[in-house]
Design a protein around this motif. Structure first.
Motif, PDB file in Angstrom:
ATOM      1  N   GLU A 312      17.717   8.060  13.592  1.00 42.59           N
ATOM      2  CA  GLU A 312      17.541   7.007  12.393  1.00 42.59           C
ATOM      3  C   GLU A 312      18.512   7.212  11.340  1.00 42.59           C
ATOM      4  OE1 GLU A 312      13.527   7.607  11.227  1.00 42.59           O
ATOM      5  OE2 GLU A 312      12.492   6.526  13.099  1.00 42.59           O
ATOM      6  N   ARG A 313      18.765   8.508  11.064  1.00 42.13           N
ATOM      7  CA  ARG A 313      19.722   8.818   9.964  1.00 42.13           C
ATOM      8  C   ARG A 313      21.241   8.154  10.436  1.00 42.13           C
ATOM      9  NH1 ARG A 313      17.202  13.749   9.571  1.00 42.13           N
ATOM     10  NH2 ARG A 313      18.748  14.709  10.914  1.00 42.13           N
ATOM     11  N   ALA A 316      21.036   4.178  10.332  1.00 43.03           N
ATOM     12  CA  ALA A 316      21.197   3.876   8.792  1.00 43.03           C
ATOM     13  C   ALA A 316      22.590   3.942   8.212  1.00 43.03           C
ATOM     14  CB  ALA A 316      20.178   4.675   7.951  1.00 43.03           C
ATOM     15  N   THR A 344      15.781   1.240   8.573  1.00 42.27           N
ATOM     16  CA  THR A 344      16.828   1.214   7.176  1.00 42.27           C
ATOM     17  C   THR A 344      17.117  -0.265   6.943  1.00 42.27           C
ATOM     18  OG1 THR A 344      19.281   1.566   6.898  1.00 42.27           O
ATOM     19  CG2 THR A 344      18.942   0.774   8.920  1.00 42.27           C
ATOM     20  N   THR A 345      17.809  -0.538   5.671  1.00 46.30           N
ATOM     21  CA  THR A 345      17.827  -1.829   5.191  1.00 46.30           C
ATOM     22  C   THR A 345      19.119  -1.772   4.540  1.00 46.30           C
ATOM     23  OG1 THR A 345      16.660  -1.733   3.134  1.00 46.30           O
ATOM     24  CG2 THR A 345      15.508  -2.485   4.835  1.00 46.30           C
ATOM     25  N   TRP A 346      19.967  -2.884   4.552  1.00 46.09           N
ATOM     26  CA  TRP A 346      21.035  -3.148   3.806  1.00 46.09           C
ATOM     27  C   TRP A 346      21.138  -4.387   2.940  1.00 46.09           C
ATOM     28  CZ3 TRP A 346      20.944  -2.997   9.155  1.00 46.09           C
ATOM     29  CH2 TRP A 346      21.454  -3.907   9.725  1.00 46.09           C
TER      30      TRP A 346
END
Length: 628
Positions: A312-313, A316, A344-346
């Motif tokens: 997940e890191r 992201a 995650t979001t961006w």
């Protein structure tokens, strides 16, 4: 070697080219390049390019700089000529282009532009103008000679008065515009030149010419003029306008010399379009290469992850740059819960906005399609997450693994045109990579848990106990710390099984396992030792702390209320044996033997109690064999 796309672009555009490596060896060449070499034999792959194009001598360093220098990618050598056996000279320009090493091993492309026609036309035109001025000096000798001179010109020629009336024209003008001489004599020049702005510009330029200056200094510039022939055909003619001045103002004339450049302009426009298409293709290829590079890095990072948290890191950090200028999010449902987990979001959409997100509102999720463009009507969750209504396009890609949807990749751009076919394919590929990586890590963690945990109670098994506690003992010895061991045995468990059945016995073991998980702290270890026996390890705990923990667990066991399908199973109790490192043993088998002896003493004294190894003298009696 050039990529297949680069080779196709060169071949499709009919470009005359030679590709060489950094040692100036020929790698590839078009079929028609031999016409422009300075050698009698044909080009051979692997030979030195300087044998065929000696103009490269002295420019080797400059050529190599094109590969390494990001500021300059090409330069041009103009006006090269060749004279082959047929004695017809060939003129061309040599454009040298470097292909950088970050795309491939680095090559230099020599692109040849044949300018023979333009060079010849320029020579012919200059010759015609020179002839015109030479003949013009003799104009006073005879009008007949002037007429023959004018008619001999290849370019169209008009002579007009100061007011624009046509006084004379040559044969080329009649052929170009389709008029007979008597049809144009006395008519305004505007009959064939339809661009009034150009006429005014010519008039203005001519008015500024000083009649006192010599005639040859009064030439106007060439102008591309829109004209019309007798049959109404629109053509473009490159006209020059000169004023022929005399002492009499009435005899001041304008001389127009023009050449039809309609076909040339059409060819130039086609070439410009081809160049634009080539530039756009190269730009798209560069973007595609960047996407492939980012995707490869993402795949490499995901392959190196050992846990879902690491994956997940990595997601992201590496997914947002793949989709610049977008708003995006990645959600997963690997925990089998109804609500997805936001990975995650961006973009300019805060993560808090996703609290209102319902995955059932997304048609891409419910339909199982790999790609779905959501509008305001089809995807109502856009409003739920507070997406700006000015963003016209949203892209939802479910992560499908063997028909199971385990997550969702959400993307949004301001304009629908930004979701190109390439973007769609890239998004689907990213979703597939992420989905496969996450499901593989999930399976890996599941298999790992199955190998080290007891399936009935969820506690660690005896195998994991042996590997883990040996390390704990080494650490405690090195740091001169204590470590406590507790062995718990359910009292009268066989009688309980005989009375209520094995299913009820399993419930007892499960409930005790849950009690141990709730009761131990971080760093403590609880495992099912075998049958109805459990073992608890307390790092950094002395005998007093370990005994107190055992008393707490004993009380907890007595408070348990057991039921099976609504039927009360009564209560149970447990006997506890306690030992401590290092005073009761230096190894795990010794500590287990000491705690086990204390456990048997607790049972001998009536069960439902805690006995420590310090309370008894350990004899050579019955003890547990540690090895499974």
């Amino acid at each position: 070697m050039l990529t297949l796309i680069e080779q196709v672009i060169l071949q499709k555009q009919s470009i005359i080219y030679v590709v060489i490596d950094k040692k100036f060896k020929i790698v590839m060449a078009s079929d028609n390049v031999n016409k422009y070499t300075d050698a009698s034999d044909i080009i051979i792959i692997g030979n030195d390019i300087r044998n065929y194009f000696p103009e490269i001598f002295g420019l080797e360093a400059k050529c190599l700089d094109l590969i390494n220098n990001t500021d300059q990618h090409s330069f041009e050598i103009e006006g090269i000529s060749r004279e082959k056996s047929d004695k017809k000279p060939v003129y061309f320009n040599l454009n040298i282009v470097g292909i950088a090493e970050n795309v491939n091993p680095g090559f230099i492309v020599l692109i040849i532009k044949d300018v023979t026609r333009e060079f010849s036309l320029k020579q012919k035109y200059v010759q015609s103008v020179n002839n015109y001025y030479l003949f013009l000096n003799k104009i006073m000798e005879t009008n007949a000679y002037i007429n023959r001179l004018i008619d001999s010109m290849a370019d169209s020629l008009f002579v007009t008065t100061f007011s624009g009336k046509i006084k004379q024209l040559n044969q080329a003008a009649k052929q170009l515009f389709g008029y007979e001489q008597e049809e144009l004599i006395g008519q305004q020049i505007s009959l064939i030149i339809t661009d009034e702005i150009v006429l005014k510009k010519i008039s203005k330029q001519s008015d500024e010419l000083d009649p006192n200056y010599p005639w040859e200094d009064k030439s106007g510039k060439y102008l591309e003029v829109n004209c019309r022939t007798k049959n109404g055909k629109e053509i473009v003619v490159a006209f020059s306008c000169s004023m022929f001045s005399t002492e009499s103002a009435e005899l001041q004339n304008y001389i127009y010399i023009g050449r039809d450049i309609t076909d040339r302009l059409r060819m130039e426009a086609a070439l410009q379009k081809a160049n634009e298409n080539l530039t756009e293709s190269v730009h798209q290829l560069q973007e595609r290469n960047q996407d492939i590079t980012r995707l490869s890095k993402l795949s490499y990072q995901l392959q190196g992850c050992f846990t879902l948290e690491e994956a997940e890191r990595a997601i992201a950090a590496m997914v947002p740059p793949i989709f610049p200028e977008s708003i995006g999010a990645i959600l997963t449902t690997l925990d089998d819960q109804s609500e997805p987990k936001l990975v995650t979001t961006w973009g300019d959409l805060p993560a808090s906005n996703w609290q209102n997100f319902l995955i059932s509102n997304c048609p891409a999720w419910t339909s199982g399609q790999r790609y779905f463009i959501c509008d305001h009507q089809l995807c109502s969750f856009r409003q739920n997450i507070g997406l700006d209504s000015s963003r016209d396009s949203s892209c939802c890609i479910p992560m499908l693994v063997q028909g199971q949807t385990i997550g969702l990749l959400y993307l949004s751009w301001p304009e629908l045109e930004q979701i190109t076919q390439e973007k769609q394919e890239l998004a689907m590929t990213v979703a597939e990579h992420i989905g496969l990586a996450l499901i593989n890590l999930t399976v890996r963690e599941t298999l790992k848990n199955q190998s080290i945990r007891d399936p009935l109670t969820g506690l660690f098994n005896r195998r994991y106990l042996q590997e883990s506690v040996e390390q704990q003992i080494q650490r405690a010895a090195a740091q001169q710390q204590s470590m406590g061991i507790i062995i718990l045995d359910v009292d009268y468990f066989k009688r309980f099984n005989d009375t209520f059945g094995h299913q009820a016995g399993d419930i007892v073991l499960q409930v005790i396992g849950q009690l141990l998980i709730r009761s131990i702290g971080n760093g403590d270890l609880a495992c099912r030792y075998g049958g109805e026996e459990f073992l608890v390890v307390l790092p950094n705990a002395d005998l007093e702390v370990t005994q107190a923990k055992a008393e707490t667990l004993r009380s907890g066991v007595k408070l348990l209320r057991l039921e099976d399908k609504g039927q009360s199973l009564g209560s149970i109790s447990g006997s506890f044996g306690v030992a401590c490192f290092p005073e009761h043993g230096q190894t795990l088998p010794d500590l287990v033997a000491a705690a086990d002896a204390a456990l048997y003493e607790a049972k001998r004294l009536g069960r439902d109690r805690v006995v420590t190894a310090a309370d008894i003298a350990i004899a050579d009696g019955k003890s547990h064999d540690f090895d499974p």
